[in-house]
Design a protein around this motif. Structure first.
Motif, short mmCIF file in Angstrom:
data_model
loop_
_atom_site.label_atom_id
_atom_site.label_comp_id
_atom_site.label_asym_id
_atom_site.label_seq_id
_atom_site.Cartn_x
_atom_site.Cartn_y
_atom_site.Cartn_z
N GLY A 3 57.59 -26.67 -43.79
CA GLY A 3 58.46 -27.60 -43.10
C GLY A 3 59.85 -27.61 -43.71
N GLY A 4 59.92 -27.54 -45.05
CA GLY A 4 61.22 -27.49 -45.71
C GLY A 4 61.95 -26.20 -45.42
N ILE A 5 61.21 -25.09 -45.32
CA ILE A 5 61.83 -23.79 -45.05
C ILE A 5 62.43 -23.77 -43.65
N ILE A 6 61.73 -24.30 -42.66
CA ILE A 6 62.25 -24.29 -41.29
C ILE A 6 63.49 -25.17 -41.19
N ILE A 7 63.53 -26.25 -41.95
CA ILE A 7 64.71 -27.11 -41.94
C ILE A 7 65.90 -26.39 -42.57
N LEU A 8 65.66 -25.70 -43.69
CA LEU A 8 66.72 -24.95 -44.36
C LEU A 8 67.26 -23.83 -43.46
N GLY A 172 60.68 -21.74 -34.60
CA GLY A 172 59.71 -22.76 -35.01
C GLY A 172 58.29 -22.24 -35.05
N VAL A 173 57.90 -21.50 -34.02
CA VAL A 173 56.54 -20.98 -33.96
C VAL A 173 56.31 -19.90 -35.01
N SER A 174 57.32 -19.06 -35.25
CA SER A 174 57.16 -18.01 -36.25
C SER A 174 56.97 -18.59 -37.64
N SER A 175 57.62 -19.69 -37.93
CA SER A 175 57.42 -20.36 -39.22
C SER A 175 56.06 -21.04 -39.28
N LEU A 176 55.62 -21.56 -38.15
CA LEU A 176 54.34 -22.25 -38.08
C LEU A 176 53.16 -21.29 -38.24
N SER A 177 53.32 -20.06 -37.77
CA SER A 177 52.20 -19.11 -37.75
C SER A 177 51.74 -18.73 -39.15
N ASP A 178 52.62 -18.87 -40.14
CA ASP A 178 52.26 -18.52 -41.52
C ASP A 178 52.39 -19.73 -42.45
N SER A 180 50.20 -21.61 -43.61
CA SER A 180 49.15 -21.71 -44.61
C SER A 180 49.55 -21.08 -45.94
N SER A 181 50.47 -20.11 -45.89
CA SER A 181 50.91 -19.45 -47.12
C SER A 181 51.90 -20.29 -47.91
N GLY A 182 52.56 -21.24 -47.21
CA GLY A 182 53.51 -22.11 -47.87
C GLY A 182 54.82 -21.46 -48.23
N GLY A 183 55.06 -20.24 -47.78
CA GLY A 183 56.28 -19.54 -48.12
C GLY A 183 56.93 -18.96 -46.88
N LEU A 184 57.97 -18.16 -47.11
CA LEU A 184 58.71 -17.53 -46.02
C LEU A 184 57.98 -16.26 -45.59
N SER A 185 57.58 -16.19 -44.33
CA SER A 185 56.87 -15.03 -43.83
C SER A 185 57.85 -13.99 -43.32
N ASP A 186 57.36 -12.75 -43.22
CA ASP A 186 58.22 -11.69 -42.67
C ASP A 186 58.55 -11.98 -41.22
N PHE A 227 76.44 -26.90 -29.05
CA PHE A 227 75.75 -25.64 -28.81
C PHE A 227 75.14 -25.10 -30.11
N SER A 228 75.85 -25.22 -31.22
CA SER A 228 75.35 -24.72 -32.50
C SER A 228 74.10 -25.45 -32.95
N ALA A 229 73.97 -26.71 -32.54
CA ALA A 229 72.80 -27.51 -32.95
C ALA A 229 71.58 -27.26 -32.08
N SER A 230 71.74 -26.58 -30.94
CA SER A 230 70.64 -26.47 -29.99
C SER A 230 69.45 -25.69 -30.54
N THR A 231 69.68 -24.51 -31.10
CA THR A 231 68.58 -23.71 -31.63
C THR A 231 67.89 -24.39 -32.81
N PRO A 232 68.63 -24.94 -33.78
CA PRO A 232 67.95 -25.69 -34.84
C PRO A 232 67.11 -26.86 -34.33
N ILE A 233 67.63 -27.59 -33.34
CA ILE A 233 66.85 -28.69 -32.77
C ILE A 233 65.56 -28.16 -32.14
N GLY A 234 65.67 -27.05 -31.39
CA GLY A 234 64.49 -26.46 -30.78
C GLY A 234 63.49 -25.97 -31.82
N ALA A 235 63.99 -25.39 -32.90
CA ALA A 235 63.11 -24.86 -33.94
C ALA A 235 62.36 -25.97 -34.66
#
Length: 327
Positions: A3-8, A172-178, A180-186, A227-235
């Motif tokens: 959750g912290g990684i997706i926010i960053l 958002g989904v790409s970060s969610l899919s991994d 369980s590892s608690g880290g940044l996925s490829d 416009f710049s905030a749209s993708t982060p909000i969606g993620a």
């Protein structure tokens, strides 16, 4: 941790989009520069969708359906939903439909009468040629028409905002899919980089389009910030909403969402940013067809190369303790 990684990543994406967007206020970009960025962004989206997101979604669904029939129908409907969703967003936020053979652009079309201009023809990925034509066209109109154009900047920004929300789903989904590892996925890294480069020419063209109207620079910045905030909000929204419904760490919902986002990437990369444009030889923002094709091809393979390198380094890191202990 995820959750912290997706926010960053979302903050970084918003900051980069806004920072790039304000550059036209003081810097002039050449056709070839914007054309190369657009072509590279097309390749990255196509490579991320076909080479990373869709295979990951298929693998996730296949694992979730282990022991039963392969979920062919589920895979198909997810891809179709993603593709048709972006089709609907693009068509229903435009004042009228456009030919898929036309190079995508952000255009503001004005009537020659003194009536309020028609809603802007919102296409989500811009080429510098169209913006220059637009600026020349708009300069021929009266001061009243230039004032009226401010009233159509809102629908233009709204259409692009919705488009950005859909882009955020993939991150958002790409970060969610991994998660369980608690880290940044490829997967999330590749999607983040693809979106970052994809947004560069779009954001530049959006700002240049607004500047060609009577909007002040401060007003342009406000539209750009939205416009710049749209993708982060969606993620962030998609990440936490899907987490609430138990989609973390894989499963049917995660796999389905990945395929939906993969389908949306395919639409953007093949329809909004056509891989081939046969309208005229220099329609690719100052790049020739062969040069543009080469840049697109390079972009297509960059996501796979990043994922392969990231995954290889991850496996080496996991195996190194065993190698040390064996000695």
């Amino acid at each position: 941790m995820s959750g912290g990684i997706i926010i960053l990543m979302s903050i970084a994406l918003a900051g980069a989009s806004y920072g790039i967007g304000v550059l036209p206020l003081s810097v002039t970009f050449s056709k070839s520069t914007l054309g190369a960025l657009t072509a590279l962004g097309t390749g990255l989206l196509l490579g991320a969708g076909l080479g990373i997101i869709i295979p990951e979604g298929v693998e996730t669904l296949a694992s979730a359906y282990a022991g039963s029939d392969f979920p062919t129908s589920t895979i198909s409907i997810a891809l179709l939903l993603g593709f048709t969703f972006m089709l609907g967003v693009e068509q229903f936020t435009s004042s009228h439909s456009h030919s898929p053979l036309i190079t995508p652009s952000i255009t503001l079309e004005m009537n020659h009468s003194k009536e309020l201009p028609s809603l802007p023809d919102v296409e989500f990925d811009a080429e510098l040629d169209d913006l220059e034509d637009q600026a020349t066209h708009s300069s021929r109109h009266s001061i009243e028409a230039q004032s009226d154009i401010q009233k159509v900047a809102v629908p233009l920004t709204l259409g692009l905002f919705i488009h950005g929300l859909a882009d955020g789903l993939a991150l958002g989904v790409s970060s969610l899919s991994d998660s369980s590892s608690g880290g940044l996925s490829d997967l999330s890294l590749v999607v983040f980089l693809a979106l970052l480069i994809h947004k560069a020419p779009t954001t530049l063209a959006f700002t240049m389009s607004l500047l060609s109207t009577s909007l002040s620079r401060s007003q342009c910045k406000r539209h750009l910030a939205l416009f710049s905030a749209s993708t982060p909000i969606g993620a962030i929204s998609s990440y936490f909403l899907l987490s609430i419904f138990g989609a973390g760490g894989g499963g049917k919902l995660t796999g389905f969402a990945l395929l939906v986002s993969g389908g949306s990437f395919l639409y953007v990369a093949t329809v909004l940013q056509p891989v081939s444009d046969h309208s005229h030889p220099t329609s690719s923002g100052g790049l020739g067809r062969k040069a543009r094709a080469l840049v697109v091809i390079i972009g297509v393979f960059i996501p796979f190369a990043i994922a392969f390198t990231f995954d290889h380094a991850h496996h080496v890191h996991l195996e190194s303790p065993n190698i040390i202990s064996s000695h």
